[in-house]
Design an enzyme around this catalytic site. Structure first.
Site, PDB file in Angstrom:
ATOM      1  N   CYS A   2       0.822  -1.212   0.000  1.00 26.86           N
ATOM      2  CA  CYS A   2       0.000   0.000   0.000  1.00 26.86           C
ATOM      3  C   CYS A   2       0.856   1.263   0.000  1.00 26.86           C
ATOM      4  O   CYS A   2       1.978   1.271   0.495  1.00 26.86           O
ATOM      5  CB  CYS A   2      -0.870   0.025   1.247  1.00 26.86           C
ATOM      6  N   ARG A  27       4.771   0.544  -6.144  1.00 28.95           N
ATOM      7  CA  ARG A  27       4.688  -0.331  -4.973  1.00 28.95           C
ATOM      8  C   ARG A  27       3.691  -1.470  -5.188  1.00 28.95           C
ATOM      9  O   ARG A  27       3.694  -2.436  -4.438  1.00 28.95           O
ATOM     10  CB  ARG A  27       4.265   0.482  -3.738  1.00 28.95           C
ATOM     11  N   TRP A  75      -2.965  -2.625  -1.611  1.00 27.51           N
ATOM     12  CA  TRP A  75      -2.570  -3.931  -2.111  1.00 27.51           C
ATOM     13  C   TRP A  75      -3.228  -4.933  -1.168  1.00 27.51           C
ATOM     14  O   TRP A  75      -2.863  -5.028  -0.001  1.00 27.51           O
ATOM     15  CB  TRP A  75      -1.046  -4.061  -2.077  1.00 27.51           C
ATOM     16  N   ASN A  99      -1.202   1.259   5.902  1.00 27.64           N
ATOM     17  CA  ASN A  99      -0.341   0.302   5.207  1.00 27.64           C
ATOM     18  C   ASN A  99       0.183  -0.648   6.271  1.00 27.64           C
ATOM     19  O   ASN A  99       0.692  -0.195   7.292  1.00 27.64           O
ATOM     20  CB  ASN A  99       0.818   1.060   4.530  1.00 27.64           C
ATOM     21  N   GLY A 100       0.054  -1.955   6.054  1.00 28.27           N
ATOM     22  CA  GLY A 100       0.540  -2.927   7.033  1.00 28.27           C
ATOM     23  C   GLY A 100      -0.528  -3.965   7.327  1.00 28.27           C
ATOM     24  O   GLY A 100      -1.504  -4.092   6.576  1.00 28.27           O
ATOM     25  N   GLU A 484      17.778 -16.319 -10.771  1.00 30.96           N
ATOM     26  CA  GLU A 484      17.320 -14.946 -10.975  1.00 30.96           C
ATOM     27  C   GLU A 484      16.599 -14.818 -12.331  1.00 30.96           C
ATOM     28  O   GLU A 484      15.574 -14.150 -12.439  1.00 30.96           O
ATOM     29  CB  GLU A 484      18.520 -13.983 -10.889  1.00 30.96           C
ATOM     30  N   LYS A 488      12.732 -13.696 -12.804  1.00 28.42           N
ATOM     31  CA  LYS A 488      12.375 -12.551 -13.659  1.00 28.42           C
ATOM     32  C   LYS A 488      11.341 -12.970 -14.705  1.00 28.42           C
ATOM     33  O   LYS A 488      10.364 -12.269 -14.947  1.00 28.42           O
ATOM     34  CB  LYS A 488      13.661 -12.047 -14.326  1.00 28.42           C
ATOM     35  N   GLU A 491       7.930 -13.546 -12.891  1.00 25.80           N
ATOM     36  CA  GLU A 491       7.212 -12.428 -12.290  1.00 25.80           C
ATOM     37  C   GLU A 491       6.668 -11.443 -13.309  1.00 25.80           C
ATOM     38  O   GLU A 491       5.649 -10.816 -13.066  1.00 25.80           O
ATOM     39  CB  GLU A 491       8.023 -11.730 -11.196  1.00 25.80           C
ATOM     40  N   HIS A 507      18.820 -35.561 -11.806  1.00 29.82           N
ATOM     41  CA  HIS A 507      18.207 -36.056 -10.564  1.00 29.82           C
ATOM     42  C   HIS A 507      16.706 -35.806 -10.541  1.00 29.82           C
ATOM     43  O   HIS A 507      16.081 -35.867  -9.487  1.00 29.82           O
ATOM     44  CB  HIS A 507      18.897 -35.416  -9.357  1.00 29.82           C
ATOM     45  N   LYS A 631       6.383  -3.634  -5.004  1.00 32.26           N
ATOM     46  CA  LYS A 631       7.812  -3.301  -5.047  1.00 32.26           C
ATOM     47  C   LYS A 631       8.444  -3.404  -3.664  1.00 32.26           C
ATOM     48  O   LYS A 631       9.561  -3.867  -3.515  1.00 32.26           O
ATOM     49  CB  LYS A 631       7.969  -1.871  -5.583  1.00 32.26           C
TER      50      LYS A 631
HETATM   51  C1  AGP Z   1      12.533  -8.785  -7.673  1.00 35.06           C
HETATM   52  O1  AGP Z   1      12.370  -8.655  -9.028  1.00 35.06           O
HETATM   53  C2  AGP Z   1      11.328  -8.936  -6.884  1.00 35.06           C
HETATM   54  N1  AGP Z   1      10.257  -8.184  -7.287  1.00 35.06           N
HETATM   55  C3  AGP Z   1      11.424  -9.332  -5.447  1.00 35.06           C
HETATM   56  O2  AGP Z   1      11.790 -10.667  -5.445  1.00 35.06           O
HETATM   57  C4  AGP Z   1      12.379  -8.551  -4.522  1.00 35.06           C
HETATM   58  O3  AGP Z   1      13.696  -8.780  -4.890  1.00 35.06           O
HETATM   59  C5  AGP Z   1      12.134  -8.989  -3.069  1.00 35.06           C
HETATM   60  O4  AGP Z   1      10.820  -8.661  -2.709  1.00 35.06           O
HETATM   61  C6  AGP Z   1      13.113  -8.383  -2.100  1.00 35.06           C
HETATM   62  O5  AGP Z   1      13.014  -6.992  -2.080  1.00 35.06           O
HETATM   63  P1  AGP Z   1      14.117  -6.087  -1.443  1.00 35.06           P
HETATM   64  O6  AGP Z   1      15.366  -6.239  -2.257  1.00 35.06           O
HETATM   65  O7  AGP Z   1      13.561  -4.691  -1.529  1.00 35.06           O
HETATM   66  O8  AGP Z   1      14.330  -6.535  -0.050  1.00 35.06           O
END
Ligand code: AGP
Length: 636
Positions: A2, A27, A75, A99-100, A484, A488, A491, A507, A631
């Protein structure tokens, strides 16, 4: 997560609040709303589901005019993303945004319902509104006291902005474990979840700490602690410019941020290599030669992409730093009764510096006596403040939900740290240190070369964007890059992708491979090259469509790709059976510049970011704000 914006002043607040919410869009959110105090002292609320354009349309139909107000992007955590659950929420004279997560909301709701309160929404937030309204009705002398009384009942995380019909020209904010920054200008005051929201209006910000309550009025901001005692807080100058947080001509923030990597890396490295080029200088890390020598274990703690950076850091820390290293995911280690002690260096890695799980885990480690070093991008973020030392990555603001430049900047910071620890402890010679650091200094230029020659990646994405699933393989430090890459791809394109250590294929996962499966193989020139090549042949033999990332002029791979192309051109049945030869089809080759093995992850990941971006683009996805993602993950 949020986003909150609050304004008290003399200007029409609606455009300020909506503009602020737009700059918090990164965010992640699924509904939004505004509450504005009208001329007659009442507070009107407009809310809507979906993107902010829909809120703007709702505001066009029902304009709100006033000089103080609060705005919110939600959110969804508790209750569906619909208009009723969207913030602001009202109870009696009180209207608020949050927010929270109120963790004890079920018990509090039951208690309030037993007293006759009727709830309008499914949210945990509404509990807060009723608790504050109850404190106001119960005789609290002012709104700030009512807020302070209410939050003593709450367990969990919150950043709040609260208005009351009983007190004009005032907004009260409070926070615990969720970020909130404040700012004051001549005759106006602001609060927001993050700096970009109010950046156009103020040059300086104040950071509200956990447990504090602040009152925003035209005349100024008053911060008080949990006991109501006045707190004096110095403002921080904001260094990020608005220009930097725009799209700069790119179609998406993600693409812009991918292209910003050379500059971001230069900023991460700048000033951190000694004048003779063989040592790393990190005074802000708080690591003295003595403390570096005392370290028995380095434990990296992070989430998501940052934990993939951490995995790469582990390879470097053991190889160059000469220290035992482990990686822990924040959400697991915090509940694992993990053992930390004074001989541990805990390195908490986070782009946002606000990730709730990473923050909680590092606090646990620090309480147990571990020294905590943060690698973060956002200055004065919660993780930075909760640590003994901080290495800022200096990558500039990252707006796209998918991390790119912050990931590579984290890698650069981790390599610097490993060299620093290795040099201080004597496990790395000056000459070898200099060779590695020379290689690191060449990386920004090499990333520019990769970006300049990346046109082919879109063509590769075109071949695979309709695939249901994808595998990504790598060995050694290419294994975290495989993880990674898969993260990517998942997501932002929503294509199912899994990263594997290439040696793990036989395996189990190789059972998934057939002619429909694209397999990305990260096979740069390093000591794992030949073994990875064998793994690649194993999947080729089973018909996989290969995308290989290799060092420029890799003779073996080029020859192999040529054989495949020839076979694809004349599949006349005269070839040996599939089990003993590469299966006809094509191999797509993506080349990176020749570089020392230590810096390869910083290079191989770049075309993979572009591949993910293009897959998402071809799928028509919302690249910068993928569904269900935020974010800054300020809740666990
Ligand atoms: C990365 O592309 C992500 N959206 C997510 O995994 C992110 O890296 C993760 O939430 C950790 O965030 P931070 O680096 O702000 O702690």
């Amino acid at each position: 997560m949020c986003g909150i914006v609050a304004y008290v002043g003399d200007r029409d607040c609606t455009p300020i609040l909506v503009g602020g919410l737009k700059r918090l869009e990164y965010r992640g959110y699924d509904s939004s709303g505004l509450a504005v105090r009208t001329q007659d002292g009442g507070i009107e609320v407009v809310r809507s589901v979906g993107k902010l354009q829909r809120l703007e349309a709702a505001l066009a139909a029902h304009p709100l005019f006033g000089t103080d107000g609060i705005g919110h992007t939600r959110w969804a955590t508790h209750g569906r993303p619909n208009e009723t659950n969207a913030h602001p929420h009202a109870a009696g004279s009180v209207v608020l945004v949050h927010n929270g997560i109120v963790e004890n909301h079920v018990a509090l709701r039951a208690e309030l319902e037993a007293e006759g309160v009727r709830f309008a929404s499914e949210t945990d937030t509404e509990v807060l509104a009723h608790l504050i309204a109850k404190a106001v009705d119960g005789g609290a002398p002012n709104l700030e006291t009512a807020v302070r009384r209410a939050i003593t009942r709450v367990q969990g995380s919150y950043a709040l902005a609260v208005m009351s019909t009983k007190e004009r020209g005032k907004i009260v904010v409070a926070k615990n474990d969720s970020p909130l920054i404040l700012a004051h200008n001549e005759g106006e005051a602001f609060a927001a979840s993050d700096i970009p929201a109010i950046l156009p209006h103020v040059p300086e910000v104040l950071i509200l700490e956990d447990g504090e309550v602040a009152t925003l009025e035209r005349a100024g901001i008053t911060i008080t602690d949990a006991n109501g005692e006045r707190v004096v807080r110095q403002p921080h100058r904001v260094s990020w410019s608005l220009v930097e947080s725009g799209k700069g001509g790119f179609k998406h923030y993600m693409l812009k941020e991918i292209h910003e990597q050379p500059r971001a890396l230069e900023h991460t490295i700048r000033g951190r290599i000694s004048s003779d080029g063989g040592d790393v200088v990190l005074p802000e890390s708080g690591l003295t030669p003595e403390t570096a020598k005392e370290i028995r274990r380095v434990c990296f703690i992070a989430c998501g992409s940052s934990s993939n950076a951490a995995l790469t850091g582990r390879y470097w820390m053991e190889q160059l730093g000469g220290v035992r290293a482990s990686v822990e995911v924040g959400s697991e280690v915090r509940y694992r009764d993990a053992i930390f002690g004074p001989e541990d260096l805990v390195v908490a890695i986070s782009q946002s510096g606000e990730t709730a799980d990473t923050l909680a885990a590092l606090r646990t480690a620090r309480e147990a006596g571990a020294r905590v070093l943060a690698i973060v991008n956002v200055r004065d973020s919660a993780i930075a403040r909760a640590s003994d030392g901080v290495l800022y990555t200096h990558a500039g603001p990252e707006v796209a939900v998918a991390s790119t430049k912050c990931f590579t900047a984290q890698l650069a910071a981790l390599l610097l740290l490993a060299v620093h620890v290795g040099r201080t402890r004597g496990s790395l010679s000056h000459a070898e240190g200099r060779r590695i650091l020379e290689a690191l200094k060449r990386v920004p230029g090499q990333v520019r070369t990769i970006l300049a020659n990346a046109r082919g990646v879109r063509g590769i994405a075109k071949k695979h964007h309709q695939s249901k699933s994808m595998l990504v393989l790598g060995r050694g430090p290419s294994y975290p890059v495989a993880l990674e890459t898969a993260l990517k791809v998942k997501e932002i394109s929503y294509i199912h992708a899994e990263g594997y250590a290439a040696g793990e294929m036989k395996h189990g996962p190789i059972a998934l491979v057939d002619e429909t499966m694209p397999v990305v193989v990260l096979c740069p020139q390093d000591r794992h090259h030949d073994k990875t090549l064998s793994n690649m042949q194993e999947v080729m033999a089973r018909g996989a469509k290969i995308i290989v990332v290799c060092t420029k002029d890799d003779a073996e791979l080029t020859a192999m790709a040529a054989v495949r192309a020839r076979l694809a051109a004349s599949p006349d049945g005269s070839e040996p059976p599939p089990s003993s030869r590469p299966h006809p089809g094509n191999v797509d080759v993506i080349e990176i510049p020749d570089a020392r093995s230590e810096v390869l992850p910083l290079l191989t990941v770049v075309p993979m970011q572009l591949l993910s971006y293009n897959l998402a683009l071809l799928q028509g996805r919302d690249v910068d704000q993928p569904r269900n993602l935020a974010k800054t993950v300020t809740v666990e």
